[in-house]
Scaffold this active site. Structure first.
Site, PDB file in Angstrom:
ATOM      1  N   CYS A 199       1.380 -64.552  -8.587  1.00  8.30           N
ATOM      2  CA  CYS A 199       0.219 -63.722  -8.917  1.00  8.30           C
ATOM      3  C   CYS A 199       0.224 -62.436  -8.090  1.00  8.30           C
ATOM      4  CB  CYS A 199      -1.071 -64.503  -8.674  1.00  8.30           C
ATOM      5  SG  CYS A 199      -1.385 -65.791  -9.897  1.00  8.30           S
ATOM      6  N   CYS A 345      14.103 -48.947  -7.284  1.00 15.87           N
ATOM      7  CA  CYS A 345      14.968 -48.466  -8.355  1.00 15.87           C
ATOM      8  C   CYS A 345      14.152 -48.501  -9.643  1.00 15.87           C
ATOM      9  CB  CYS A 345      16.255 -49.283  -8.446  1.00 15.87           C
ATOM     10  SG  CYS A 345      16.013 -51.049  -8.769  1.00 15.87           S
TER      11      CYS A 345
END
Length: 386
Positions: A199, A345
């Protein structure tokens, strides 16, 4: 259709007049009556997890009249819990979740007995704890605990109500070896650790906790009292974005190996294997929300973009340094910066490798951005620029 199991719990003594008044709207239900209410009063229910699901379903069980609630959780309340773990409040931050949840139960029904289990559940203690209850409800958020609870329920011949939530989706099911398939028949093997989204990193819609928690509490009431049709061999799934739910039927695996003992569930789920990989597991992720918080608070950080220049030209996080992964591997050294190094990235495949490499080069405070700039742009798009 499977045969409906008999009521799980024998009824308590006749209810006092004030208890009849308290539960009058429930007692009036067709097919319910005082006898079902007395079964609830005699019931002993163990709830594993006092977080999002636990804080939603425990008050419902207390309100319904369950006589004894066991709360098992060793975690404390944090600020990031409060949007979905609504039985905890600001004043509870830093407290044990079971203590906060016990207070919530006392405010609903002081006659409900609460037993607090603050030790971490394991193969060494789970069966002894479960032996004192009629059934177990699993609202935990990790696979080692889910398999531990499932196997212990099989060995102790107890029904297990389980639920799971992530992002906008939830599941509810019932595992009861004596009457139908179990959790392991639906999920014979756990996913690989690097495929599990928490979560913290994936997010969860808070209203989903209430929806799934209420369904779990309903299954408990049905099992204890014998009303309705329990979710044996069926899983209810909920899609909060569409408002739709559907049902998945499944059967027991005929040649599944028998559960004869509890095992090391961290090892079974690959958690220990991941830890044994050393540097590969020692570089933690940072969520997009946590990165946003740090940026808003002005904490010193050194953001490193390890994508290619053409990718960075399309979008980048303000203030980041571009050092493509290939250059890092070839020996390039990032510029000097203050604070933790945050590597990102496009998603997070290259950044994981880059973070491990930087750690090996002696940079101790390194994290990678989970989900990469793709995830961050959906959280804080105004901080992503061309």
């Amino acid at each position: 259709m499977r045969a409906r199991p008999a009521p799980l719990v024998e009824p308590s003594a006749p209810l006092a007049p004030e208890r009849i008044a308290r539960f009058s709207r429930q007692i009036m239900l067709p097919g319910f009556g005082e006898l079902a209410q007395r079964r609830l009063a005699a019931a002993r229910v163990l709830v594993v997890g006092a977080g999002g699901l636990g804080s939603a379903l425990v008050p419902s069980l207390a309100g319904a009249g369950v006589g004894t609630l066991g709360l098992a959780d060793d975690d404390i309340v944090e600020l990031s819990n409060l949007h979905r773990q609504v039985s905890h409040g600001v004043a509870d931050i830093g407290r044990l979740k079971v203590d906060s949840l016990a207070d919530a139960v006392a405010a609903i029904d002081p006659e409900c007995r609460v037993v607090r289990h603050t030790e971490r559940l394991s193969a060494a203690n789970m069966r002894d704890i479960l032996a004192g209850y009629d059934l177990v409800v699993d609202g935990s958020d990790n696979f080692p605990t889910r398999y531990l609870t499932s196997d212990a329920a099989v060995l102790e011949r107890k029904p297990l109500v389980w639920g799971a939530i992530l992002r906008y989706h939830g599941q509810v099911g019932l595992s009861w070896h004596e009457h139908g398939p179990t959790y392991r028949d639906l999920f014979p093997l756990p996913p690989a650790p690097d495929e599990v989204l928490s979560c913290e990193l994936g997010g969860v819609l808070p209203t989903l906790c209430a929806t799934v928690g209420a369904l779990m509490a309903g299954e408990v009431v049905k099992l204890v009292t014998g009303i309705g049709e329990p979710l044996l061999g069926r899983v209810t799934t909920v899609d909060a974005l569409s408002g739709r739910s559907r049902e998945i039927e499944y059967e027991a695996i005929a040649d599944a190996p028998a559960i004869t003992s509890l095992v090391d569930y961290e090892l079974f789920c690959g958690v220990d294997d991941a830890a044994a990989q050393g540097a590969a597991a020692s570089v933690p992720p940072i969520s997009s929300a946590e990165l946003l918080r740090r940026l808003r608070s002005g904490e010193p950080m050194h953001l490193i973009d390890v994508r290619e220049p053409a990718e960075a030209a399309l979008r980048r996080i303000s203030g980041s340094e571009l050092v493509p992964l290939g250059e890092l591997v070839g020996g390039a050294v990032p510029g000097a910066g203050e604070g933790a190094i945050v590597v990102y990235c496009e998603f997070d495949v290259r950044s994981r490798r880059a973070a491990r490499l930087l750690r090996e080069l002696g940079h101790a405070d390194v994290v990678y951005l989970a989900g990469g700039i793709d995830a961050f742009s959906s959280v804080a798009g105004e901080l992503v620029h061309r």
